[in-house]
Design a protein around this motif. Sequence first.
Motif, short mmCIF file in Angstrom:
data_model
loop_
_atom_site.label_atom_id
_atom_site.label_comp_id
_atom_site.label_asym_id
_atom_site.label_seq_id
_atom_site.Cartn_x
_atom_site.Cartn_y
_atom_site.Cartn_z
N ALA A 196 4.57 -3.65 -4.46
CA ALA A 196 4.71 -2.73 -3.33
C ALA A 196 4.58 -3.54 -2.04
O ALA A 196 3.98 -4.62 -2.03
N SER A 197 5.11 -3.00 -0.96
CA SER A 197 5.08 -3.72 0.31
C SER A 197 3.75 -3.56 1.04
O SER A 197 3.45 -4.33 1.94
N GLY A 198 2.94 -2.58 0.64
CA GLY A 198 1.64 -2.38 1.28
C GLY A 198 0.81 -1.36 0.54
O GLY A 198 1.26 -0.76 -0.45
N ASN A 199 -0.41 -1.14 1.00
CA ASN A 199 -1.33 -0.25 0.31
C ASN A 199 -0.84 1.20 0.25
O ASN A 199 -1.02 1.88 -0.76
N TRP A 200 -0.25 1.69 1.33
CA TRP A 200 0.24 3.06 1.34
C TRP A 200 1.34 3.27 0.29
O TRP A 200 1.32 4.24 -0.46
N GLU A 201 2.28 2.34 0.24
CA GLU A 201 3.34 2.44 -0.77
C GLU A 201 2.77 2.30 -2.17
O GLU A 201 3.17 3.01 -3.10
N ALA A 202 1.81 1.41 -2.36
CA ALA A 202 1.18 1.22 -3.67
C ALA A 202 0.49 2.49 -4.14
O ALA A 202 0.55 2.85 -5.31
N LYS A 203 -0.17 3.18 -3.22
CA LYS A 203 -0.85 4.42 -3.56
C LYS A 203 0.16 5.46 -4.05
O LYS A 203 -0.07 6.15 -5.04
N LYS A 204 1.29 5.57 -3.36
CA LYS A 204 2.33 6.52 -3.76
C LYS A 204 2.93 6.16 -5.11
O LYS A 204 3.10 7.02 -5.97
N ILE A 205 3.22 4.88 -5.31
CA ILE A 205 3.79 4.43 -6.58
C ILE A 205 2.80 4.65 -7.71
O ILE A 205 3.16 5.14 -8.79
N GLY A 206 1.54 4.30 -7.49
CA GLY A 206 0.51 4.48 -8.51
C GLY A 206 0.34 5.94 -8.90
O GLY A 206 0.27 6.27 -10.09
N GLN A 207 0.28 6.83 -7.92
CA GLN A 207 0.12 8.25 -8.20
C GLN A 207 1.32 8.80 -8.95
O GLN A 207 1.16 9.59 -9.88
N THR A 208 2.50 8.38 -8.58
CA THR A 208 3.71 8.81 -9.29
C THR A 208 3.67 8.36 -10.74
O THR A 208 3.99 9.13 -11.65
N ARG A 209 3.28 7.12 -10.97
CA ARG A 209 3.18 6.58 -12.34
C ARG A 209 2.16 7.37 -13.16
O ARG A 209 2.40 7.68 -14.32
N LEU A 210 1.02 7.68 -12.56
CA LEU A 210 -0.01 8.47 -13.26
C LEU A 210 0.52 9.85 -13.62
O LEU A 210 0.29 10.34 -14.73
#
Length: 61
Positions: free
Chosen positions: A23-37
């Motif tokens: 991910a390009s940053g923490n905000w994007e990582a949070k969105k990607i992680g939540q989507t994956r979960l």
Amino acid sequence: MQTYFLTVFDQTGERLLNETFEASGNWEAKKIGQTRLDEEGYSEYTHRCVSPNAKLVLFHR
């Protein structure tokens, strides 16, 4: 891009999911992680998403 770590545990502490993604940053990582979960049905399990410098981006106990 940075590499983030997503881990999900069951009640006994066994890892159910342990993967990395970029991910390009923490905000994007949070969105990607939540989507994956959500996709895997692990939203209510204990989970964490950690940045490359060990900062918790997403956590649920």
